[in-house]
Design an enzyme around this catalytic site. Sequence first.
Site, PDB file in Angstrom:
ATOM      1  N   GLY A   1       6.486   4.177 -10.998  1.00  0.00           N
ATOM      2  CA  GLY A   1       7.097   5.472 -11.304  1.00  0.00           C
ATOM      3  C   GLY A   1       6.837   5.784 -12.762  1.00  0.00           C
ATOM      4  O   GLY A   1       7.156   4.980 -13.644  1.00  0.00           O
TER       5      GLY A   1
ATOM      6  N   ALA B   1      11.476  12.498   3.583  1.00  0.00           N
ATOM      7  CA  ALA B   1      11.875  11.095   3.511  1.00  0.00           C
ATOM      8  C   ALA B   1      12.140  10.477   4.876  1.00  0.00           C
ATOM      9  O   ALA B   1      11.859   9.303   5.111  1.00  0.00           O
ATOM     10  CB  ALA B   1      13.121  10.974   2.632  1.00  0.00           C
TER      11      ALA B   1
ATOM     12  N   GLY C   1       1.424  10.226  -5.920  1.00  0.00           N
ATOM     13  CA  GLY C   1       1.773   9.192  -6.884  1.00  0.00           C
ATOM     14  C   GLY C   1       3.240   8.819  -6.760  1.00  0.00           C
ATOM     15  O   GLY C   1       3.644   8.107  -5.847  1.00  0.00           O
TER      16      GLY C   1
ATOM     17  N   ALA D   1       0.857  -1.190   0.000  1.00  0.00           N
ATOM     18  CA  ALA D   1       0.000   0.000   0.000  1.00  0.00           C
ATOM     19  C   ALA D   1       0.888   1.232   0.000  1.00  0.00           C
ATOM     20  O   ALA D   1       1.267   1.752   1.048  1.00  0.00           O
ATOM     21  CB  ALA D   1      -0.924  -0.016   1.212  1.00  0.00           C
TER      22      ALA D   1
ATOM     23  N   PHE E   1      -5.202   2.308  -5.968  1.00  0.00           N
ATOM     24  CA  PHE E   1      -4.533   1.535  -7.022  1.00  0.00           C
ATOM     25  C   PHE E   1      -3.740   0.359  -6.424  1.00  0.00           C
ATOM     26  O   PHE E   1      -2.640   0.052  -6.894  1.00  0.00           O
ATOM     27  CB  PHE E   1      -3.587   2.405  -7.864  1.00  0.00           C
ATOM     28  CG  PHE E   1      -4.167   3.684  -8.375  1.00  0.00           C
ATOM     29  CD1 PHE E   1      -5.497   3.761  -8.774  1.00  0.00           C
ATOM     30  CD2 PHE E   1      -3.388   4.828  -8.467  1.00  0.00           C
ATOM     31  CE1 PHE E   1      -6.027   4.953  -9.253  1.00  0.00           C
ATOM     32  CE2 PHE E   1      -3.909   6.028  -8.947  1.00  0.00           C
ATOM     33  CZ  PHE E   1      -5.238   6.080  -9.339  1.00  0.00           C
TER      34      PHE E   1
ATOM     35  N   GLN F   1      14.374  -3.359  -8.639  1.00  0.00           N
ATOM     36  CA  GLN F   1      13.875  -4.700  -8.969  1.00  0.00           C
ATOM     37  C   GLN F   1      12.433  -4.627  -9.458  1.00  0.00           C
ATOM     38  O   GLN F   1      12.053  -5.329 -10.399  1.00  0.00           O
ATOM     39  CB  GLN F   1      13.978  -5.639  -7.766  1.00  0.00           C
ATOM     40  CG  GLN F   1      13.374  -7.017  -8.046  1.00  0.00           C
ATOM     41  CD  GLN F   1      13.908  -8.106  -7.141  1.00  0.00           C
ATOM     42  OE1 GLN F   1      15.104  -8.327  -7.064  1.00  0.00           O
ATOM     43  NE2 GLN F   1      13.017  -8.811  -6.460  1.00  0.00           N
ATOM     44  N   GLU F   2      11.627  -3.775  -8.821  1.00  0.00           N
ATOM     45  CA  GLU F   2      10.241  -3.613  -9.277  1.00  0.00           C
ATOM     46  C   GLU F   2      10.206  -3.108 -10.713  1.00  0.00           C
ATOM     47  O   GLU F   2       9.421  -3.586 -11.540  1.00  0.00           O
ATOM     48  CB  GLU F   2       9.494  -2.636  -8.368  1.00  0.00           C
ATOM     49  CG  GLU F   2       8.072  -2.354  -8.834  1.00  0.00           C
ATOM     50  CD  GLU F   2       7.329  -1.360  -7.953  1.00  0.00           C
ATOM     51  OE1 GLU F   2       6.250  -0.898  -8.367  1.00  0.00           O
ATOM     52  OE2 GLU F   2       7.827  -1.041  -6.848  1.00  0.00           O
TER      53      GLU F   2
END
Length: 380
Positions: free
Chosen positions: A367, A173, A127, A120, A152, A244-245
């Site tokens: 992204g 961050a 975004g 999540a 989403f 990796q994603e």
Amino acid sequence: MEHDEVSDVLTLARTFFEREVTPNVERFAEQHQVDKETWLAAGAAGLLCISIPEEYGGGGGSFAHEAAVMWEQGRAADDSLGYSVHSSIVAHYLLNYGSEDQKQRWLPRMATGELVGAIAMTEPSTGSDLQRIRTTAKRDGDHYVINGSKTFITNSSHAGLVLVVARTGGEGAQGVSLIVAEVGGTSETPGPEGFERGRVLQKIGQHGQDTRELSFTDMLVPVGNLLGDSEGQGFYQLMLQLPQERLAIAVGAVASAEKAVELAIAYSKEREAFGKPIGSFQALRFTLAEVSTDVLAARTFLDYCIGLHVEGRLDAATASRAKYWTTDVQCDVIDRCLQVFGGYGYMLEYPIARMYAGARVQKIYGGTNEIMKELISRTL
């Protein structure tokens, strides 16, 4: 990684998608999710968490084995099973940042498909800019109290484990953490108090993929479910795992584009116009020559990136290049291949139409491609 092992995984995955997924794609699209049994079948076949060490119930392979499964999913023109989110993303957050107890508690059940994972991350107003996360997790004794909403979110209905990106501290961050919420097994199973699976989202494509909104209202999660040894590590954990994603997205992009070219070539040989196969017309032959070249170039670049990643040498900029460029190629190639089918290419009963609709989001999630170019440009 042995080439023969990867080849065996390709064969195993191809059989799985042919048997368990392809015959059910229309039903999955109607119900906006795969069956729970589909996840269990994938687990029984040994395809889930295939690059997670065997000591945690996984297959003990590398990302090359993971990519083999995603490749066959793309070749099957399937975008209903949220495989990469479960195996390539959520499982690896647990493996890389989880405590020994957390890994032993969750990974073996993810490998069997008993426990489906979701992440999540995206919020209605946030975004690609993850530093603006607004979902909060405030510590109260032995629990975090989580409030916020996400959208989403893939695997929302079946998810029993949701990796929540939440703000535990200040702005920016440094205030972001990852917290694992155990939320029950299905949309019919009541989760913890304050957890709600929201509406099923109506998308342009990927209708069989389980995508919903999630909301948290004073939801309690044990403090021991924090990923990492202290708060505030979430943003950096995300940054380290996103390559990796993005590479996983690229795998599906190239596989889907290659499949589209094969479908177009086959159709060009059987469809006739003016008394001869449409593939005999120069304009169409040149189109097929061009898209087949595009796919070969994309596959070569992809193989190069997978090799880098298996060796631990894939940097964020190269992963961003792979993600943006292969998804651009995917959308362009599928669009041009659909044209070969004429009016039938617009009919959902033809796989090329579903592939066209499903491809567009590839340039957005993980992204946006514009963000990818921004990230690349900062390294130049």
